[in-house]
Every structure is written in structure tokens, then in C-alpha cells.
Design an enzyme around this catalytic site. Sequence first.
Site, PDB file in Angstrom:
ATOM      1  N   HIS A  27       0.903  -1.208   0.091  1.00 25.50           N
ATOM      2  CA  HIS A  27      -0.057   0.029   0.158  1.00 25.50           C
ATOM      3  C   HIS A  27       0.712   1.117   0.020  1.00 25.50           C
ATOM      4  O   HIS A  27       0.385   2.365  -0.434  1.00 25.50           O
ATOM      5  CB  HIS A  27      -0.893   0.198   1.341  1.00 25.50           C
ATOM      6  N   CYS A  42     -18.180  15.223 -16.688  1.00 24.06           N
ATOM      7  CA  CYS A  42     -17.354  15.273 -15.460  1.00 24.06           C
ATOM      8  C   CYS A  42     -17.076  14.102 -14.776  1.00 24.06           C
ATOM      9  O   CYS A  42     -16.297  14.287 -13.792  1.00 24.06           O
ATOM     10  CB  CYS A  42     -18.361  16.342 -14.686  1.00 24.06           C
TER      11      CYS A  42
END
Length: 840
Positions: free
Chosen positions: A460, A768
Site C-alpha cells: 500500500h 465530469c
Amino acid sequence: MTATVTLRAPLSGVVLPLSQVPDPVFAGGMMGQGLAIEPLSSTLLAPCDGEISQLSSTGHAVALRAANGAEVLLHIGIDTVKLGGQGFAPRVRLGDRVRCGQPLVDIDIDSVAQRALSLITVVVVTNSDDMQLSSLASGAAGEMVQAGSSTLLDIRASGAQAGNSVAASGNSLGGQAVVAHESGLHARPAALLQHTARRFASHIDIGFGGKLASARSMVAIMGLGVGEGDTVSVHASGADAEAALAAMLAAVETRSEAGHAAAPLPASTLAARSDGKLGGVCAAPGLAVGTLVLLAEQDRTVPEHGTGVATELTALHGALAQVRGDIEADIALAGQRGARAESEIFGAHLALLDDPELSLAAERLIVDGSSAAHGYRSAIRAQSDVLLGLGNALLAERVGDLKDLERRVLDVLLGSAQGAPQLPAQAMVVADDLTPSQLTRLPRAQVAGLVLARGGASNHVAILARALGIPALVACGPAALQLPAGAEAVLDAGEGWLDAQPDAASLALARQQIAAHEARRLALREQSAGRALTRDGVHIEVAANVVNAAESRDAVLNGADGVGLLRTEFLFTERTDAPSSEEQRAACQAVLDALEGRPAIIRTLDAGGDKDVPYLPLPAEDNPALGLRGIRTSLAMPQVLDAQLSALLQLKPLSQLRILLPMVTDVADLLQVRQRIDELAAQLGLAERPQLGVMIEVPSAALLAAQLAEHADFLSIGTNDLTQYTLAMDRCHPALAARQDALHPAVLRLIALTVHGARQHGRWVGVCGALASDPLATPALVGLGVTELSVSPALVPEIKHRVRQLDAAACQELALTLQQQRSAAEVRAMLAAAANVVAQ
């Protein structure tokens, strides 16, 4: 039927407590409560009446389900799965009904003893959270028991489990599935299975390699060590067992990608380099020059013994609650910044924090006399040892996430949390390892690069480094910690090396290359202020998606033509009550002021679904994405909508404002809001009205685009939700992330329908959603007739540059062909192949 079942000894031998078992999974109680036996007999007997619910293919482990629902696992020896079945001869089959004392497995004691780590046989109740286990009825730890006669444990089903034992037994189902998740059941797939299991009341177990894991425990699932292509068994017991089993089998068989992993360098690159440079694995590509700064990791001293069970348990639960709040705040802040990778990683941390196996293991240690800090650290480290010992590199990289939780919880329990380190400008940060929260707390503007002795390309921290744009090299070995602090170094993470002693020529070349990259970025930024026209003169407005005034100012600096989407959710989250109309007005006015006259599209509150606003009285829903979301939520709570519309109508100048309504499904939604705007405007004495648009996020809106365009001033496509609802794939579902592609031809066809409907009334259409930020997709969107693209502020120069390279007529021809393709993969391949054609 009695709720109490008595277990008799399955083998003759000496009784041992689980804490003496040389396996951290069993010793830490992560597979459940029970005991162990150092065997002297050679035939494993059934400890009670029941049904064989699990039988390993290698014969070294067997589980049976007792009449009261207790799941009893008998595991012969430690690490005996590696024997491949040699030394074990099962005498029962999966699903057999057995009687207490019936032979289950014949054991070649001498053969197994010579080849296994230990012969110690474990007897655990894997669903002991639902059971009450007595102490030994005859014999105690260290005493001898006789197979088939000595009493070991009394197991009583507690609460609802006891009352429903007959029903649960009557609804006990099982099945098998092949694991399709890339690299097996590591953190994300385990979190997915945990999330699925929690939707059902039934008790669910996953079996593999002779072990059973509660499907509600992410830690226990990872501890099974299941790889891609392995076959696991799934068992569900309870009133909704059929639905639970079907959902879990589907979750196991649905492929999810390991995700975001950079390709490791060849082994030769990682070997000792002859040029004196430090080699490693590229976690995030990039070139950097900086001053070496070594961050030392200090193992905190924790008190081993507690001051009382009640006191320590209260401290642990309080610390877990505080850390939970801190992680939720991190998730919310990441969401506001649009940092999706960061948000997902901390979401996985939240699932680990709530994992019952970890907290129960810590609680058991506290009951035995440990302090809360010592108990939690021991539980974390026992699980870390399990993951490190599975021989799976991906699972081993999850240890960093456990380490992050350990650090957070100990900071709360012990106090004096370490603050962010002081760094010089252009710091080349060197550490043994970093946790995700440690990385996100480094001052980003001062970090030139990252060099870690440990870690991996798919952990991560690596994912975050790529998301933050920090060049990072990991798995560099102990030599990284011997680098000379304060020296100037060159990092080429993409090539897999760090030069801690660069000569003047190397430094000059690196700085030249960095400057050239920066010059291109600045050149695009300088050119971005002008209009984005295709080569044949079609104007495409390039706006920015923002969440506050600061991002609006950044958008202007990057040449945005305005704000294409202001998400007002940031005003409603991380607080205990709704913002006042005046608070909303002030925040939105600041956004307009930052735009220096450019238009801003401000979306009304999009709450519900995966966008939780805790203080709003939204009902619990089985399918939140199909329930109260967007404008539905606002219409169901008119006071919330009125406060927001009143705030927006007071913005100045109103000509700069465009209001956008989320999750519109038909014209009725639009007309109802337009009528309310007229009423509120009249109350405020306003003659002017702002433009009003609708988001195209559901197929019904795309199909009714012409009707919507008759009453709306513009249409704006939210490709994230439009893809979710078109493909019937939850966009928050980790296993489906790889298939959630907005370039799917079905989505492209809906965009084409939207543009066609809007043109019938002279309305413009923008995008968008995330697709607008993908430069590969720009020719497709231009060809479909979209005339406004709203992207992240930093991407405005790149997208404008891309538009200026295109020929709109060629893009239109390409878009027709793209809609005829069979998959998103084919669309992407065609766009990549046509890059030169549409740019001529």
C-alpha cells in the site's frame, strides 16, 4: 435437542493449552478456542456426534459440525499440509454422519513424526464466538487423556444460537468454488469476502488446507494462504444459508485484480551492482535529486502486564474507537481531495481494525494478564508472522498494514505519538519501511523521493507513492540503512537504482532531465490559458472538478475554463449537523471569487449510496446505490434542499453560477426543483435565475435526454455512475473494479444518445466523470459530440494539449466505429491504434 455438546478425546496423549502450539494462528486463538494434544495413539476418533463438514485433500485435518452448530476442527500436526497426504489415511468422506468415537483418520505416527514440525494435534471450535466452552471436565493441561473415553470440553451454544440450533442445522449448506482473485485471497479479496458475509445472518466459514476461517474475519481468511486457482469450500448455517452460500461462492469466483502493482525488476537488477549504485524494485517511477534523510524506526517499549482486566479492556476498546475515528477522518479527507487510492487503502485498514479475530486475540491475552498495549501488539505480530510464513509475497506485503494499525493503537494507548519528521527541501527519505499513514503525513512538498530497505511493488505504500507522484524504490535491502545521511543522491526509480555518490556530471545530467520534464509541464501550463480548439476549429471547454476554493485557485493557475463540478458534499461531512444556509453560501461564494469571472457548475448534495452523511436520517437499505441517492435524497428532505438552493441563489453574480442536479431519472425530478428555485427566488426578490442542468448518471436519463434537454440548460455526464448502472456493477465492489470501464461500448452509445437528445434543443453536453481525465478517451468524447470536459486541476494542461492535436471530423468517424466494438478492451485498443490518425 440439547444446546450442549460434550467433546471426548480424539486421541490418547498429553493435553496442552493452545498457547504451547508452535503455530501463531492456533496459539493466538485466531482459529478459535480449544486445546491441543501431544498424541500417543494412531487413530483420530470423532470427539462427538456430527457431520463431516470439512476434510482436507491431504487427510491431515477434518472438521465436523455438532448438533448444536459447533464447528469442531481437528488438525493433526503442524505444517502437515506439506506432507501431501503421506502418513494419513482418512476413513470418512465429506458429508458423512459420524458417531462419537468413530475412527476418522489413521495416522502413521512414525512417518509423520520424522517429517513434520510437530505431531501436536489441535482441537478448536472455530465458531467459538457463538459458543460457551467449559474448562476441562476430566484432566487438565499436562495430564493424560484416553481416546474415546476422557471428557475434554463442554460446548454450549449461547443466546440465539442455542435457540436456533435445530433451524441452523436444518439450513446447513456447503459448496466449493475455485478462487478467481488474482494472487488469491490477500487483503482486498479478503475484505470483499468479509463484506459479503456481513450481509447475512448465517454463520459462514471458508475451508482450505484443513483449516476453517470465519468469513467475517479478514485476518482469518488471509491466514488460510489461499492462492489463485485454489479450490475452497464454503459452509453456511442459518435461516438465510441458501442466499449466503450463493453470494459467497459468487464472491470467491469473481475475479479481482491484485491491483496497482508496478512490474518488479529482473532478478539481475536486484543483485549486487558493479557500478556501486544501490539496486531495488521500482514502486513508483520517476527521476529525483535530493538530500538523503534517514528515518529511524524505534520499537516502542510497552508494559507487559496489565493493571486489571476491566481497566485494560476499557483502554483497548477506547483506543480502537479513537483510531477508528482517525481512520474515518483520513478516508473523508482523501475523498475530498479525490485521492481514491488513499481512501481505498485506509478503507482496508478500517476493515482490519474491525476484524473480530484481532480484537478477540488481544482480549484473550488481556484476560491472561497482559496490558492492552502488549496484548494488541502480540495479536498483530502473531498474525504478521502467519502472513510472512505463508510463502506468498503479496500477503507478506500486507504486514505493513498491520504494522500501521499497531502503531496507531499504541500511540493512543501509550500517548506521545510521534509527529511528522522535519525534512529539508528536496529530501530523499530513506527508511527500513513506512506505513501508509506515516507516508501521508510527510510534507509532500519537501519529499523528492523514497528509498525503503523493505516493502514491495504492490504494497500500500507503493500504491500511495504512485498516487502522490513520489519516485520510490523499495526492497533495497539492509544496505539502504547504511547510506550517508546528508549526502546528495540521484534516484532513478524507473530504472531501479539510487546513486548515493554521484559525480558532478551525473548530477548535472539528472537535473537537466528533471528540468526538461518540468519545462514541458510548465509549457503545457502556459499554453493552457487559451481556448482548446481542435485542428479543424471545434471548441472544447476544459474545466476542473474541485471541492473547495483552494482547488478552484489551482484550477485557474492550470488554465481551466471554469469549474465543471463542485462537489458540495465536503460541506456536509465530518460534522454532527447540517451546515447552515449562510455557511454554504460563504463557501460557494469563495469558489466563485477564486475563478475570477469564470463559470462554476455547483452540484447539489449527492448523499446516499456510498456517500454517507451520518447525521442525515437516511434509512438502512439493502441496495443503497438503488435507494435514496442524489436528488432523491434532497427531495425527500426538502429543508436540506431549500437551505442549499437559498444559499446558491444568493451567490454573486448569478450569471456565473450553473446548478447541477445529481441522479435525475426523468423530467419530473427536474421540474420539481426548477419550480422550487422559482419560489425561493421570488421570496428573495430575484429576477435573475442561474442555469440549471442535470447529471446523466442512469440509463433512463440518457434515454430521455431529449425530454430533459427541453427543460434543462445543459447536461453533464457522470461516467462513474453511468457505467455502474449500465453494466449493473457496483462501483465500490473491489472484485469488479477491473471491469468498471467507462469506455465500454454500451456506455459510449448512451453518451451518443445523450448528445443527440441535447442537440434537438440546442443544449450542450459535458462530461465530469473520471473518463474526461483519461487522455486516451479524449478523441472518443470529442467524436461523440461532447463539448465540455471537466478534469482534475492538474490535468487541465494535458487535456487541452490533447484536444489541440485532434481532428474533430476524424474523431467523429472513429466514434461511430468504437460504438460497434464488443468490449471496453477492444475500444481501448482501437483508440491506442488510432492515436496518430485523429491527430492529423
